[in-house]
Design a protein around this motif. Structure first.
Motif, PDB file in Angstrom:
ATOM      1  N   TYR A  94      46.764  43.185  28.916  1.00  0.00           N
ATOM      2  CA  TYR A  94      45.703  42.297  29.397  1.00  0.00           C
ATOM      3  C   TYR A  94      45.454  42.511  30.892  1.00  0.00           C
ATOM      4  CZ  TYR A  94      43.303  37.833  30.331  1.00  0.00           C
ATOM      5  OH  TYR A  94      42.408  36.860  30.730  1.00  0.00           O
ATOM      6  N   SER A  95      46.528  42.724  31.636  1.00  0.00           N
ATOM      7  CA  SER A  95      46.398  42.914  33.091  1.00  0.00           C
ATOM      8  C   SER A  95      45.747  44.252  33.441  1.00  0.00           C
ATOM      9  CB  SER A  95      47.771  42.801  33.770  1.00  0.00           C
ATOM     10  OG  SER A  95      48.583  43.917  33.436  1.00  0.00           O
ATOM     11  N   ASP A 123      40.566  45.748  34.152  1.00  0.00           N
ATOM     12  CA  ASP A 123      39.902  45.504  35.435  1.00  0.00           C
ATOM     13  C   ASP A 123      38.608  46.315  35.450  1.00  0.00           C
ATOM     14  OD1 ASP A 123      40.445  48.173  36.183  1.00  0.00           O
ATOM     15  OD2 ASP A 123      42.382  47.610  37.015  1.00  0.00           O
ATOM     16  N   LYS A 180      37.090  37.528  26.139  1.00  0.00           N
ATOM     17  CA  LYS A 180      36.463  36.918  27.320  1.00  0.00           C
ATOM     18  C   LYS A 180      36.570  37.827  28.530  1.00  0.00           C
ATOM     19  CE  LYS A 180      34.573  33.598  29.721  1.00  0.00           C
ATOM     20  NZ  LYS A 180      33.161  33.224  29.538  1.00  0.00           N
ATOM     21  N   ARG A 181      37.721  38.446  28.720  1.00  0.00           N
ATOM     22  CA  ARG A 181      37.904  39.320  29.887  1.00  0.00           C
ATOM     23  C   ARG A 181      37.024  40.572  29.785  1.00  0.00           C
ATOM     24  NH1 ARG A 181      41.861  38.962  33.810  1.00  0.00           N
ATOM     25  NH2 ARG A 181      42.245  40.832  35.042  1.00  0.00           N
ATOM     26  N   ARG A 237      33.495  39.489  30.605  1.00  0.00           N
ATOM     27  CA  ARG A 237      33.275  39.245  32.040  1.00  0.00           C
ATOM     28  C   ARG A 237      33.148  40.569  32.797  1.00  0.00           C
ATOM     29  NH1 ARG A 237      34.633  34.942  35.360  1.00  0.00           N
ATOM     30  NH2 ARG A 237      34.061  33.699  33.525  1.00  0.00           N
ATOM     31  N   TYR A 282      37.289  29.278  31.995  1.00  0.00           N
ATOM     32  CA  TYR A 282      38.110  30.490  31.936  1.00  0.00           C
ATOM     33  C   TYR A 282      38.598  30.883  33.325  1.00  0.00           C
ATOM     34  CZ  TYR A 282      39.259  35.440  31.399  1.00  0.00           C
ATOM     35  OH  TYR A 282      39.895  36.664  31.428  1.00  0.00           O
ATOM     36  N   MET A 316      39.810  33.791  35.382  1.00  0.00           N
ATOM     37  CA  MET A 316      39.829  35.253  35.397  1.00  0.00           C
ATOM     38  C   MET A 316      41.079  35.796  36.082  1.00  0.00           C
ATOM     39  SD  MET A 316      38.001  37.960  34.567  1.00  0.00           S
ATOM     40  CE  MET A 316      37.704  39.666  35.023  1.00  0.00           C
ATOM     41  N   PRO A 348      47.701  35.533  29.371  1.00  0.00           N
ATOM     42  CA  PRO A 348      46.573  35.219  28.483  1.00  0.00           C
ATOM     43  C   PRO A 348      46.592  33.801  27.928  1.00  0.00           C
ATOM     44  CG  PRO A 348      47.503  37.372  27.948  1.00  0.00           C
ATOM     45  CD  PRO A 348      48.421  36.750  28.958  1.00  0.00           C
ATOM     46  N   SER A 389      44.904  31.346  30.330  1.00  0.00           N
ATOM     47  CA  SER A 389      43.584  31.702  30.877  1.00  0.00           C
ATOM     48  C   SER A 389      42.477  30.740  30.445  1.00  0.00           C
ATOM     49  CB  SER A 389      43.214  33.118  30.432  1.00  0.00           C
ATOM     50  OG  SER A 389      43.025  33.156  29.028  1.00  0.00           O
ATOM     51  N   ALA A 413      40.751  30.740  27.781  1.00  0.00           N
ATOM     52  CA  ALA A 413      39.613  31.467  27.211  1.00  0.00           C
ATOM     53  C   ALA A 413      39.010  30.732  26.019  1.00  0.00           C
ATOM     54  CB  ALA A 413      40.058  32.868  26.799  1.00  0.00           C
TER      55      ALA A 413
END
Length: 254
Positions: free
Chosen positions: A69-70, A73, A108-109, A112, A157, A159, A164, A167, A169
């Motif tokens: 998840y990290s 970017d 969601k990430r 975004r 959310y 960011m 996770p 977050s 979300a």
């Protein structure tokens, strides 16, 4: 400690040129987990080897999805290893046993980050997100939340949250996809509008979209058959179209 360039060269070939020929591939666990923790392109390249160890050699990695998840970017839509990363991300998110909050956080990430992605990446990630909704119907609340973006004073959310589960979300909605429905590229707007309808059960095949380039996208547009559209109904009377325009006093089209 290896130079960055050497790290990348080793990791690119590790999964198919080294691990299959080792008597004990598990000896590479420490090397791959350290590489996975470095970040950036090196972490992306370590995913291949880790996938083999997790899938074939029962490697347990408690914080694997948190780290994955990290890795999301803005650069993931631009790096040269984008196709490899999304192919593996698709595999890792294919299990129906993943918790809803985790899949929702990834959706969601990705949405975004899509706000600043180039069109060729958007045409790949939008069907990718649709496939996640097909596999995990419980995430549909992100799309069909009553009084969604219109009545939300702010997006809950977070960011910047690395975990996770924290977050928030699932409390949010996909206003980002709604924004992309007004994208300047018609194919992107069309792909984003798919979420307005009920999704079919059959997943989209994204294998042909993973390596889509800006050149291919441009070439496709150039080869489209043009349709003659009347753009002017008044005869031009001056350089800029106005009879009494100051430019018309000094310049003519004759």
């Amino acid at each position: 400690q290896l130079p960055t360039g050497l790290y990348k060269k080793v990791l690119v070939i590790l999964h198919d040129c080294i691990l299959p020929y080792m008597n004990e591939p598990t000896l590479m666990i420490d090397f791959l987990t350290v590489a996975y923790g470095i970040g950036g392109a090196i972490s992306l390249l370590a995913l291949n080897g880790l996938f083999i160890l997790i899938h074939q050699h029962n490697l347990e990695y408690p914080d694997f999805y948190k780290k994955l998840y990290s890795l999301l970017d803005p650069s993931i839509y631009h790096v040269k290893y984008r196709a490899r990363f999304f192919h593996l991300l698709d595999l890792f998110l294919s299990s129906s046993h993943l918790p809803v909050y985790l899949v929702a956080a990834f959706i969601k990430r990705l949405s975004r980050l899509a706000l600043t992605a180039p069109p060729e990446a958007l045409l790949m990630v939008l069907p990718f997100i649709c496939n996640l909704f097909r596999r995990h119907p419980a995430c549909n609340v992100l799309v069909h939340r009553p009084n969604g973006p219109e009545d939300m004073s702010e997006d809950p959310y977070i960011m910047e949250e690395e975990e996770p589960s924290k977050s928030r979300a699932l409390e949010s909605c996909l206003w980002e996809i709604q924004s992309l429905q007004n994208h300047y590229h018609p194919d992107v707007a069309k792909a984003a509008a798919v979420l307005n309808q009920s999704l079919s059960e059959i997943e989209d095949d994204i294998s042909g979209l993973l390596e889509l380039s800006a050149y291919e996208l441009f070439d496709k547009e150039v080869k489209k058959k043009a349709i003659d559209v009347p753009l002017e109904f008044e005869q031009v009377r001056g350089l800029f179209g106005k009879k009494n325009d100051i430019f018309a006093e000094h310049f003519t089209l004759d």
